[in-house]
Design a protein around this motif. Sequence first.
Motif, PDB file in Angstrom:
ATOM      1  N   GLY A 183       0.923  -1.416  -0.020  1.00 36.81           N
ATOM      2  CA  GLY A 183       0.000  -0.057   0.013  1.00 36.81           C
ATOM      3  C   GLY A 183       0.965   1.165  -0.022  1.00 36.81           C
ATOM      4  N   TYR A 184       0.425   2.495   0.310  1.00 37.53           N
ATOM      5  CA  TYR A 184       1.021   3.795   0.308  1.00 37.53           C
ATOM      6  C   TYR A 184       1.480   4.217   1.325  1.00 37.53           C
ATOM      7  N   PHE A 185       1.494   3.383   2.485  1.00 37.28           N
ATOM      8  CA  PHE A 185       1.639   3.776   3.785  1.00 37.28           C
ATOM      9  C   PHE A 185       2.728   2.400   4.378  1.00 37.28           C
ATOM     10  N   VAL A 186       3.744   2.945   5.409  1.00 41.75           N
ATOM     11  CA  VAL A 186       4.515   1.676   6.019  1.00 41.75           C
ATOM     12  C   VAL A 186       3.619   0.730   6.488  1.00 41.75           C
ATOM     13  N   PRO A 187       4.168  -0.440   6.371  1.00 42.10           N
ATOM     14  CA  PRO A 187       5.081  -1.135   5.804  1.00 42.10           C
ATOM     15  C   PRO A 187       4.963  -1.173   4.299  1.00 42.10           C
ATOM     16  N   PRO A 197       9.528   5.557   8.768  1.00 43.34           N
ATOM     17  CA  PRO A 197       8.513   5.808  10.185  1.00 43.34           C
ATOM     18  C   PRO A 197       7.241   5.486   9.685  1.00 43.34           C
ATOM     19  N   LYS A 198       6.593   4.984  10.892  1.00 44.21           N
ATOM     20  CA  LYS A 198       4.993   5.030  10.795  1.00 44.21           C
ATOM     21  C   LYS A 198       4.433   6.141  10.238  1.00 44.21           C
ATOM     22  N   GLY A 199       3.302   5.782   9.597  1.00 44.37           N
ATOM     23  CA  GLY A 199       2.656   6.989   8.900  1.00 44.37           C
ATOM     24  C   GLY A 199       3.177   7.581   7.478  1.00 44.37           C
ATOM     25  N   GLU A 200       4.501   7.287   7.237  1.00 47.33           N
ATOM     26  CA  GLU A 200       5.261   7.526   6.058  1.00 47.33           C
ATOM     27  C   GLU A 200       4.360   7.424   4.981  1.00 47.33           C
ATOM     28  N   ASN A 201       4.444   8.498   3.787  1.00 48.48           N
ATOM     29  CA  ASN A 201       3.650   8.135   2.338  1.00 48.48           C
ATOM     30  C   ASN A 201       4.715   7.684   1.349  1.00 48.48           C
ATOM     31  N   LEU A 202       4.318   6.557   0.685  1.00 43.87           N
ATOM     32  CA  LEU A 202       5.302   6.059  -0.406  1.00 43.87           C
ATOM     33  C   LEU A 202       5.707   7.125  -1.211  1.00 43.87           C
ATOM     34  N   SER A 203       4.699   7.987  -1.946  1.00 43.62           N
ATOM     35  CA  SER A 203       4.897   8.823  -2.975  1.00 43.62           C
ATOM     36  C   SER A 203       6.185  10.117  -2.425  1.00 43.62           C
ATOM     37  N   MET A 204       5.758  10.446  -1.308  1.00 41.95           N
ATOM     38  CA  MET A 204       6.898  11.217  -0.551  1.00 41.95           C
ATOM     39  C   MET A 204       8.091  10.629  -0.211  1.00 41.95           C
ATOM     40  N   ARG A 205       7.876   9.444   0.020  1.00 43.54           N
ATOM     41  CA  ARG A 205       9.385   8.678   0.205  1.00 43.54           C
ATOM     42  C   ARG A 205      10.038   8.708  -1.092  1.00 43.54           C
ATOM     43  N   ALA A 234       1.957   5.600  -7.474  1.00 47.62           N
ATOM     44  CA  ALA A 234       0.845   6.310  -7.388  1.00 47.62           C
ATOM     45  C   ALA A 234       0.402   6.547  -9.154  1.00 47.62           C
ATOM     46  N   VAL A 235      -0.754   6.630  -9.360  1.00 47.41           N
ATOM     47  CA  VAL A 235      -2.074   6.315  -8.739  1.00 47.41           C
ATOM     48  C   VAL A 235      -2.442   4.927  -8.924  1.00 47.41           C
ATOM     49  N   HIS A 236      -1.664   3.886  -9.142  1.00 44.80           N
ATOM     50  CA  HIS A 236      -2.326   2.542  -9.188  1.00 44.80           C
ATOM     51  C   HIS A 236      -3.020   2.279  -7.763  1.00 44.80           C
ATOM     52  N   GLY A 237      -4.055   1.450  -8.319  1.00 45.91           N
ATOM     53  CA  GLY A 237      -4.651   0.646  -6.995  1.00 45.91           C
ATOM     54  C   GLY A 237      -3.701  -0.342  -6.316  1.00 45.91           C
ATOM     55  N   PRO A 238      -4.105  -0.432  -4.919  1.00 48.75           N
ATOM     56  CA  PRO A 238      -5.122   0.210  -4.167  1.00 48.75           C
ATOM     57  C   PRO A 238      -4.991   1.412  -3.963  1.00 48.75           C
ATOM     58  N   ILE A 239      -5.987   2.210  -4.226  1.00 50.44           N
ATOM     59  CA  ILE A 239      -6.110   3.565  -4.060  1.00 50.44           C
ATOM     60  C   ILE A 239      -6.088   3.871  -2.256  1.00 50.44           C
ATOM     61  N   GLN A 240      -5.078   4.873  -1.854  1.00 53.67           N
ATOM     62  CA  GLN A 240      -5.520   4.989  -0.660  1.00 53.67           C
ATOM     63  C   GLN A 240      -4.947   6.362  -0.334  1.00 53.67           C
ATOM     64  N   THR A 241      -5.461   6.969   1.014  1.00 55.08           N
ATOM     65  CA  THR A 241      -5.061   8.346   1.256  1.00 55.08           C
ATOM     66  C   THR A 241      -5.348   8.453   2.841  1.00 55.08           C
ATOM     67  N   ILE A 284      -4.048  11.487  -5.619  1.00 60.56           N
ATOM     68  CA  ILE A 284      -3.184  12.591  -6.607  1.00 60.56           C
ATOM     69  C   ILE A 284      -2.677  13.599  -5.847  1.00 60.56           C
ATOM     70  N   LYS A 285      -3.115  14.107  -4.647  1.00 63.00           N
ATOM     71  CA  LYS A 285      -2.634  15.291  -3.939  1.00 63.00           C
ATOM     72  C   LYS A 285      -1.349  14.651  -3.386  1.00 63.00           C
ATOM     73  N   GLN A 286      -1.157  13.528  -2.910  1.00 67.18           N
ATOM     74  CA  GLN A 286       0.046  13.244  -2.202  1.00 67.18           C
ATOM     75  C   GLN A 286       1.123  13.062  -3.300  1.00 67.18           C
ATOM     76  N   MET A 287       0.685  12.666  -4.727  1.00 71.57           N
ATOM     77  CA  MET A 287       1.695  12.622  -5.847  1.00 71.57           C
ATOM     78  C   MET A 287       2.097  13.909  -6.270  1.00 71.57           C
ATOM     79  N   ASP A 288       1.130  14.918  -6.171  1.00 74.56           N
ATOM     80  CA  ASP A 288       1.395  16.276  -6.606  1.00 74.56           C
ATOM     81  C   ASP A 288       2.460  16.839  -5.591  1.00 74.56           C
TER      82      ASP A 288
END
Length: 534
Positions: A183-187, A197-205, A234-241, A284-288
């Motif tokens: 998914g888009y968050f750890v792990p 760290p917990k809560g980190e977003n994959l796109s920003m990582r 992103a923005v492939h599924g599974p979509i998460q935010t 999308i916002k996370q990727m942008d």
Amino acid sequence: MKTFLVLAGSLCATIGAQAQMQKKQVKSPSKEPMNVLFILADDYGWNDLSCMGSKYYETPNLDRLAERGVKFTNAYATCQVSSPSRASIMTGKYTPRHGITDWIGEKSGEDWRSMKRHSKLLPADYIWNLPQDEYTLAECLRDNGYTTFIAGKWHLGEEGSWPEDHGFDINKGGWSAGNPKGGYFVPYNNPKLTDGPKGENLSMRLSNETVSFIREHEKKNKKKPFFAYLSFYAVHGPIQTTKENWNYFRDKAEQLGIKESGFAVDRTLPVRQTQDNPVYAGLIKQMDDAIGNVLDAIAEMGLDKNTLIIFTSDNGGVSTGDSYSTSLLPLRGGKGRQWEGGIRVPLLMQYPDCQSGTICESPVIGTDFYPTILDYAGLPLVPEQHKDGVSIFPLINKDKIEERALFWHYPHYGNQGGDPSSIIRKGDWKLIYYYEDQHCELYNLAIDISESEPLNIQYPEKVKELKTLLDAWLIEVDAKIPLPDLEYIPQKEAQVKQVWKTEVLQKQEKNRMQMFKSDWEPNEDWWGSMITID
């Protein structure tokens, strides 16, 4: 296809010469080595950006890129699914030439029967690893003095055919998988990317990894250019935010007015008709935001003065199948389908001294990136490798390139309802050839961008002309075609499609409305986006 084989063979030389045209180099305007930042989104639709007309999604950083650079309105991926188009970016070749014609991992031949689709045809076999004898864009740039780096999705083969096996010096997150397994968050569950760290977003990582690479590179190898390939999952599924993003875009959907119905069946599966998915908008916002992070770092270091920045997507947005995420109207269809929604993609470019706010309406395609990057970097072209691409810099410089036909070949069934087909676009005309019953659909995109009304009857000579060119190309590239399934039972296929048109439609309508409820939540920690303390 057999009708035109003799004539088609005589045209092969013409098609081959067409693919080799336009070798003139545009010299780099800078005396410094030219860096390249290539940003690739996954499953991101043609109009999933504010600057391409979306009133719901918010993409200020991509809009900034468009305002300062060039926006292409007729840009295409070489396939309606990911692995083939990604291989075309790396090789400069159409999909039948490099052999990857479907997303790696999908079944073909008699194995297709296990999917229980009961289809009329057995999809053609295809290659599951990017061939080692392909001289990739990354290898070419590395051999010309570039440090090469990838962060994110690869999906071009199993171990032994990962980024480091095809020219990348540094690999952060690229491996066999085509979707974010954790998914888009750890792990992340990614063997090429350690968990943050917990809560980190994959796109920003992935963005931070790219920025770290550029900063380190500038400290140690300032005189050496870099090729950074930021390939988002992103923005492939599974979509998460996050809950915050969902809440913001849920409120926005209400302000814009939530329609009672959000789907309509187009031949097979339900197709999303509305851009109002608050989870997808948040993704999308996370990727942008992540793109903005890299653009800011590039500007801060003064590298915008000698860096070519490209942003595009590997195929159209997901309007059917998968997560049913978005609507691409007025384009018909989406990922996996043969219409414009499946193959037309956003494309933005920014480079030093470019004319801000330029709009290019000429058709361009994913095979063009290889020669374009070499051209702008002032490096020799490699026409025997990128034989299906041309440099598009003359277009940007208000010049022209010789008119050419663009081609697609997808001898498979898409998860999203697409049919085995081949396509040619020449000028404003587009012809789709269907392998199930050998019929064609002719469209004029200048007057019918939605591909709503085939023009076969009105223009039979145009059908013949384009079909002849398409046949010649299929012979030239030795395209594999699907074969009849001798165990095909029409009634069983009809039952499957009836479920799609009824039960799947009802399910998607229900899922859509649930996301607007004020107490909706996917799970208690929003896919792991909420930081918790052990």
